[in-house]
Motif scaffolding. Sequence first.
Motif, PDB file in Angstrom:
ATOM      1  N   THR A   1      -1.165   5.077  -4.942  1.00 34.60           N
ATOM      2  CA  THR A   1      -1.807   6.383  -4.883  1.00 34.60           C
ATOM      3  C   THR A   1      -0.810   7.482  -5.248  1.00 34.60           C
ATOM      4  O   THR A   1       0.247   7.594  -4.616  1.00 34.60           O
ATOM      5  N   GLY A   2      -1.120   8.256  -6.274  1.00 38.81           N
ATOM      6  CA  GLY A   2      -0.367   9.461  -6.576  1.00 38.81           C
ATOM      7  C   GLY A   2       1.057   9.263  -7.063  1.00 38.81           C
ATOM      8  O   GLY A   2       1.892  10.156  -6.901  1.00 38.81           O
ATOM      9  N   SER A   3       1.360   8.134  -7.687  1.00 37.20           N
ATOM     10  CA  SER A   3       2.733   7.832  -8.120  1.00 37.20           C
ATOM     11  C   SER A   3       2.939   8.189  -9.585  1.00 37.20           C
ATOM     12  O   SER A   3       1.991   8.212 -10.378  1.00 37.20           O
ATOM     13  N   MET A   4       4.201   8.437  -9.968  1.00 35.93           N
ATOM     14  CA  MET A   4       4.516   8.834 -11.333  1.00 35.93           C
ATOM     15  C   MET A   4       5.614   7.940 -11.907  1.00 35.93           C
ATOM     16  O   MET A   4       6.781   8.322 -11.968  1.00 35.93           O
ATOM     17  N   PRO A   5       5.268   6.722 -12.344  1.00 40.38           N
ATOM     18  CA  PRO A   5       6.282   5.818 -12.878  1.00 40.38           C
ATOM     19  C   PRO A   5       6.684   6.100 -14.312  1.00 40.38           C
ATOM     20  O   PRO A   5       7.703   5.585 -14.786  1.00 40.38           O
TER      21      PRO A   5
ATOM     22  N   VAL B   1       0.877  -1.167   0.000  1.00 44.12           N
ATOM     23  CA  VAL B   1       0.000   0.000   0.000  1.00 44.12           C
ATOM     24  C   VAL B   1       0.913   1.216   0.000  1.00 44.12           C
ATOM     25  O   VAL B   1       1.672   1.413   0.953  1.00 44.12           O
ATOM     26  N   CYS B   2       0.850   2.032  -1.060  1.00 46.59           N
ATOM     27  CA  CYS B   2       1.919   2.995  -1.281  1.00 46.59           C
ATOM     28  C   CYS B   2       1.402   4.338  -1.774  1.00 46.59           C
ATOM     29  O   CYS B   2       0.423   4.407  -2.526  1.00 46.59           O
ATOM     30  N   ASN B   3       2.120   5.380  -1.387  1.00 44.64           N
ATOM     31  CA  ASN B   3       1.817   6.735  -1.829  1.00 44.64           C
ATOM     32  C   ASN B   3       2.993   7.300  -2.616  1.00 44.64           C
ATOM     33  O   ASN B   3       4.142   7.172  -2.198  1.00 44.64           O
TER      34      ASN B   3
END
Length: 288
Positions: free
Chosen positions: A131-135, A105-107
């Motif tokens: 949630t809210g990540s930019m890969p 579970v990650c932000n």
Amino acid sequence: MDLMDIQTPPQGAYAQADGVEYHFVEMGEGSPTIFLHGGGPGCTGWSDFGQVAPLFAADRRCFLVDILQYGRSAKPVIKGPMWDYHAAKTVALMDSLGIERADFVCNSWGGTIALNLAAKYPERVRSLIITGSMPVFHGPLAPLPEGGRRGRNARDVYYGGDGPSWQKMRDLMARLEWYDPEAVPEGTVTLRYEQSLDPEETALAGASDNPRGDWQDLSADLGRIEAPTLFLWGMYDAFLTPDYPLMLARMIPNGSLHVMSQVSHHPQEERPHDYYTIATGFLNQLHG
């Protein structure tokens, strides 16, 4: 759990992992669940997930990890591809803790670490909530805000000029992380402001070279992710509007998207009970 509990984090524990030391807070019993926080100034596992993790801990063994270069974890200078480095070290941490597979579970920053980990070490990941990540560095409809550098620019402003302050931290959270600027909890502002004064974090933020490693675009890796993945997004995320995670969900073979109303970049803090309900519904559907 009230905000005073959030402002006073648990002591936590430490683990050695392939030459570096991680700090983490552990709570609950059950299926291993690893929480990885965002990359904003002063962020830690507790600051980002302290309000929601006790809900998960009712039936899960939760690990709120300070990612490297943050919180009480080690602050090494990273050389080479940054997400590969973090993924490998996180796997080493799992080995140290005796965790074969985990739900993540990650932000934000932590979510990109987990996505790369799932692509490179698929046997270690049961599922992902991101949630809210930019890969990836592109969007489906328009250029990303500030060319994808909004987070780095905000960090530069926070540490620049006269340096960190409580008010600058509150302004950053109100502008970029919370939908309702009036609802930003003072306890969390104080917690993150005090952590941001850590001399090693300040040195990393002000370094003229690139101590965080080489940036990676994961476009070629997302299609390799086997784990079921839920992108749990804020409708008003200041960094990446919901068209972006919809694109990501289509890039992953078993990806899906839920968009939450009246939240921005930290929905797990703004609406912790709703965040938990959505996330645990996804996890229970997969694993029972």
